[in-house]
Design a protein around this motif. Structure first.
Motif, short mmCIF file in Angstrom:
data_model
loop_
_atom_site.label_atom_id
_atom_site.label_comp_id
_atom_site.label_asym_id
_atom_site.label_seq_id
_atom_site.Cartn_x
_atom_site.Cartn_y
_atom_site.Cartn_z
N TYR A 4 0.82 -1.21 0.00
CA TYR A 4 0.00 0.00 0.00
C TYR A 4 0.85 1.26 0.00
N ARG A 5 2.16 1.11 0.28
CA ARG A 5 3.07 2.26 0.23
C ARG A 5 3.85 2.33 -1.07
N GLY A 6 3.64 1.37 -1.97
CA GLY A 6 4.33 1.39 -3.25
C GLY A 6 5.76 0.87 -3.22
N ALA A 7 6.15 0.21 -2.14
CA ALA A 7 7.51 -0.33 -2.04
C ALA A 7 7.72 -1.45 -3.06
N SER A 8 8.94 -1.62 -3.53
CA SER A 8 9.22 -2.71 -4.46
C SER A 8 10.24 -3.69 -3.87
N HIS A 9 10.37 -3.67 -2.55
CA HIS A 9 11.29 -4.56 -1.85
C HIS A 9 10.63 -4.96 -0.53
N SER A 10 10.79 -6.24 -0.14
CA SER A 10 10.14 -6.70 1.09
C SER A 10 11.03 -7.70 1.81
N GLN A 22 17.62 -13.21 -6.26
CA GLN A 22 16.87 -11.96 -6.27
C GLN A 22 15.68 -12.12 -7.20
N ARG A 23 14.70 -11.28 -7.02
CA ARG A 23 13.55 -11.28 -7.91
C ARG A 23 13.45 -9.93 -8.58
N ARG A 24 12.73 -9.90 -9.66
CA ARG A 24 12.49 -8.65 -10.36
C ARG A 24 11.00 -8.33 -10.23
N LEU A 45 4.90 -14.32 -10.92
CA LEU A 45 4.60 -14.97 -9.64
C LEU A 45 4.21 -13.89 -8.65
N ALA A 46 3.45 -14.29 -7.65
CA ALA A 46 3.11 -13.36 -6.56
C ALA A 46 3.11 -14.13 -5.25
#
Length: 102
Positions: A4-10, A22-24, A45-46
């Motif tokens: 919900y914050r738009g981050a692209s890393h977790s 790593q994933r893209r 994938l999700a």
């Protein structure tokens, strides 16, 4: 990825990095509900909660376990401060707290 914050890393990315992987991230959505259609349209994938994965099988999607240790994901509830004293919201929050504790 859902953020919900738009981050692209977790935390999943941190676990993958520990294994030299790593994933893209190709798409970030603030809503899980957007993913089934996206996943049927592109090779991707999700990582989603178990309960959602099972519900998405009718979309022709396949689910499997995450290949890395999946840390607990904190849950957050957001509402406007004007609603803090709303009796209906207070009732809902009390029910959710009961469910999470049990």
């Amino acid at each position: 990825m859902v953020s919900y914050r738009g981050a692209s890393h977790s935390a999943i990315d941190q676990q993958l990095a520990l294994k030299g992987l790593q994933r893209r991230v190709r798409y970030v959505s603030s809503h899980f509900s957007a993913l089934p259609l996206i996943l049927t349209q592109m090779p991707a994938l999700a990582t989603v909660p178990d309960g959602l994965a099972a519900e998405w099988i009718p979309f022709g999607l396949v689910c499997s376990d995450v290949p890395v240790k999946s840390p607990d994901i904190p849950l957050s509830l957001l509402w406007h401060k004007r609603r803090d004293n709303d009796p209906a919201l207070q009732w809902l929050l009390a029910r959710l707290r009961e469910l999470m504790v049990n």
